[in-house]
Design an enzyme around this catalytic site. Structure first.
Site, PDB file in Angstrom:
ATOM      1  N   SER A 230      60.404  30.613 -16.916  1.00 29.81           N
ATOM      2  CA  SER A 230      59.203  30.930 -17.679  1.00 29.81           C
ATOM      3  C   SER A 230      58.960  29.915 -18.790  1.00 29.81           C
ATOM      4  O   SER A 230      59.889  29.278 -19.298  1.00 29.81           O
ATOM      5  CB  SER A 230      59.322  32.327 -18.292  1.00 29.81           C
ATOM      6  OG  SER A 230      60.259  32.336 -19.352  1.00 29.81           O
ATOM      7  N   THR A 231      57.699  29.799 -19.183  1.00 31.95           N
ATOM      8  CA  THR A 231      57.351  28.891 -20.265  1.00 31.95           C
ATOM      9  C   THR A 231      57.981  29.332 -21.581  1.00 31.95           C
ATOM     10  O   THR A 231      58.436  28.501 -22.376  1.00 31.95           O
ATOM     11  CB  THR A 231      55.821  28.801 -20.403  1.00 31.95           C
ATOM     12  OG1 THR A 231      55.290  28.197 -19.216  1.00 31.95           O
ATOM     13  CG2 THR A 231      55.409  27.960 -21.605  1.00 31.95           C
ATOM     14  N   VAL A 233      60.873  30.887 -22.149  1.00 26.95           N
ATOM     15  CA  VAL A 233      62.281  30.478 -22.204  1.00 26.95           C
ATOM     16  C   VAL A 233      62.385  28.954 -22.199  1.00 26.95           C
ATOM     17  O   VAL A 233      63.260  28.378 -22.860  1.00 26.95           O
ATOM     18  CB  VAL A 233      63.077  31.085 -21.040  1.00 26.95           C
ATOM     19  CG1 VAL A 233      64.529  30.606 -21.061  1.00 26.95           C
ATOM     20  CG2 VAL A 233      63.031  32.612 -21.100  1.00 26.95           C
ATOM     21  N   GLY A 234      61.475  28.303 -21.491  1.00 24.95           N
ATOM     22  CA  GLY A 234      61.472  26.843 -21.474  1.00 24.95           C
ATOM     23  C   GLY A 234      61.311  26.241 -22.859  1.00 24.95           C
ATOM     24  O   GLY A 234      61.904  25.210 -23.187  1.00 24.95           O
ATOM     25  N   GLU A 251      60.472  22.814 -15.274  1.00 28.60           N
ATOM     26  CA  GLU A 251      59.359  23.326 -14.459  1.00 28.60           C
ATOM     27  C   GLU A 251      59.154  24.766 -14.862  1.00 28.60           C
ATOM     28  O   GLU A 251      60.026  25.616 -14.663  1.00 28.60           O
ATOM     29  CB  GLU A 251      59.640  23.231 -12.967  1.00 28.60           C
ATOM     30  CG  GLU A 251      58.355  23.444 -12.169  1.00 28.60           C
ATOM     31  CD  GLU A 251      58.499  24.341 -10.965  1.00 28.60           C
ATOM     32  OE1 GLU A 251      57.890  25.441 -10.987  1.00 28.60           O
ATOM     33  OE2 GLU A 251      59.221  23.958 -10.033  1.00 28.60           O
TER      34      GLU A 251
END
Length: 473
Positions: A230-231, A233-234, A251
């Protein structure tokens, strides 16, 4: 695997921890087995094993690495049913989805096998003829990889295989939702003859995940990080990597648009959009989330996609399975918000309930506008929005009106028109007259904007760094 507890895999050995956590099967909602729960101590042991294995592995020949990858592909092929069963049990994926995953994992291994000889340096011409110079490429060292549950074999294998093929060693952290599925990656490589310590696998409960991840990223032996997920967590991973001055490959999420032009083949567009939206119950980062349809053909397209959804996901079939009940709740909330603000349900029932609360049937909603939550938020489930437009410029504006930029599609019989539109869409990939869900081992894969940066697949240079060497002639 005889034990009902999923082990960690460190320095070539399966390790069952004293503390475990339950793994729930989403199809039934029942506990399927337990998984070992890694702590910071296990994380450090995995990193140290990878560091100890690095000097020897980095000096192996491309041919030797290639042979291991070819053997791993054969092992994966022979164990297709076993690995498919793991995936279906832990993620709720269908038989076809599981087989497709294993096939893509095998393609990744074959692609890596063919790329081990692709690392090349240069001999540049320097200003002073008395000096010579080389530009060589060398592996980083220990790579920390984090792989998700939703496409565990293609995403899991690509997280480690390219790095290993380039001469790095890896610590793989797998999702707590699919530990056995991702453990299987280390098992395949072990059977193929990969030396101990080159690939290590850990997984942990949500309670331990943050500490374990932070411990690994901060460890001085770790030289690069890759993360798929996920964004949200990214952003955390990228921040930790930045604080420790380490390169990172991400990604992340997506909000894939599919633009359907007024000259498109509606049957092709409707079929591809239906599959693209609802593959794996919409739980793919590249899934079609917004279908941007020319107003001249909107009515015909709605009828066509309804027909294809009925054909592909008939009412007498079991409802698609989401990995957790919270995902069903979230998707229904997004649909109800849109309906309450004037959107119209083209297919499905927002209020439907199933025998198990992780199941949800596809919903297609039309008349979506920018004030609705579904317009911006990634649903990551079996829901898709239809938005109409009147000009190609408007279609491009809507397609780009999102923080995400992973994948997209354009449907038109005019290739030149489709190419003009494709050049303007801010995504890592655009697929013409094909669905947004595409993953080819030979093509660099990654996103733009909040969908991440760097490229997986087909780019072995992502896993090496350059070094200049100069000398007297």
């Amino acid at each position: 695997m005889a034990s009902t507890t999923v082990p960690l895999f460190i320095n070539g050995k399966d390790i069952v921890t004293d503390v475990t956590f339950d793994v729930i099967g989403p199809t039934t909602g029942q506990v399927q087995h337990q998984s070992s729960d890694a702590t910071a101590t296990h994380a450090i042991a995995a990193v140290e094993a990878a560091q100890n294995a690095f000097p020897a592995w980095s000096q192996t020949t491309p041919g030797a690495r290639r042979e291991i990858f070819l053997k791993a592909a054969n092992v994966l092929d022979a164990r297709t049913k076993e690995l498919s069963d793991y995936l279906m049990t832990e993620t709720g994926g269908t038989t076809d989805w599981a087989a497709f995953n294993v096939m893509l994992g095998r393609e990744c291994l074959l692609g890596c096998a063919g790329s081990t000889f692709a690392i090349e340096g240069k001999i540049p011409s320097l200003q002073d003829p008395k000096y010579g110079g080389l530009i060589v490429k060398e592996p980083y060292g220990v790579i920390f990889a984090v792989a998700p549950w939703n496409g565990p074999y293609p995403l899991g294998f690509r997280a480690v295989a390219w790095a290993i093929a380039a001469g790095n060693t890896v610590v793989l952290k797998g999702s707590e939702l699919s530990p056995r599925t991702l453990w299987a990656i280390s098992s395949v490589f072990k059977e193929a003859g990969l030396p101990d310590g080159v690939l290590n696998f850990i997984t942990s409960s949500p309670a331990n995940a943050a500490e374990v991840t932070k411990t690994i990223i901060e460890h001085p032996f770790v030289k690069k990080i890759n993360f798929t997920g996920s964004t949200n967590v990214g952003r955390i991973i990228a921040k930790l990597a930045g604080e420790n001055l380490k390169p990172v490959l991400l990604e992340l999420g997506g909000k894939a648009p599919a633009i359907v032009c007024d000259d498109a083949d509606l049957d092709v567009a409707a079929k591809e959009c239906a599959i693209g939206a609802f593959a794996n119950a919409g739980q793919v980062c590249m899934c079609t989330e917004r279908i941007i349809v020319h107003e001249k053909i909107a009515t015909e397209f709605e009828a066509a996609i309804k027909t294809w959804v009925d054909r592909l996901f008939a009412a007498d079939q079991s409802a698609p399975v989401l990995v957790q009940a919270a995902a069903v709740t979230r998707n229904k909330a997004l649909m109800k918000d849109a309906a309450g603000k004037g959107a119209r349900v083209v297919h499905g029932d927002v209020d439907a309930s199933e025998a198990v609360n992780t199941h949800m049937r596809p919903i297609v909603i039309s008349g979506v506008t920018s004030d609705m939550d579904i317009y911006k938020q990634e649903s990551f489930g079996p829901t898709v929005s239809i938005i109409t437009y009147s000009s190609d410029e408007e279609a491009v504006r809507v397609a780009n009106d999102t923080e995400y930029g992973l994948s997209s599609a354009v449907f038109s019989k005019d290739l030149r028109r489709a190419m003009r539109i494709a050049r303007q869409i801010e995504t890592g990939a655009v697929h013409i007259n094909r669905m947004t869900v595409q993953d080819e081992a030979a093509l660099p894969h990654g996103g733009a904007k909040a969908s991440g940066f760097g490229r997986f697949n087909g780019v072995i240079d992502e896993w090496v760094r350059t070094k200049n060497i100069t000398f007297d002639l």
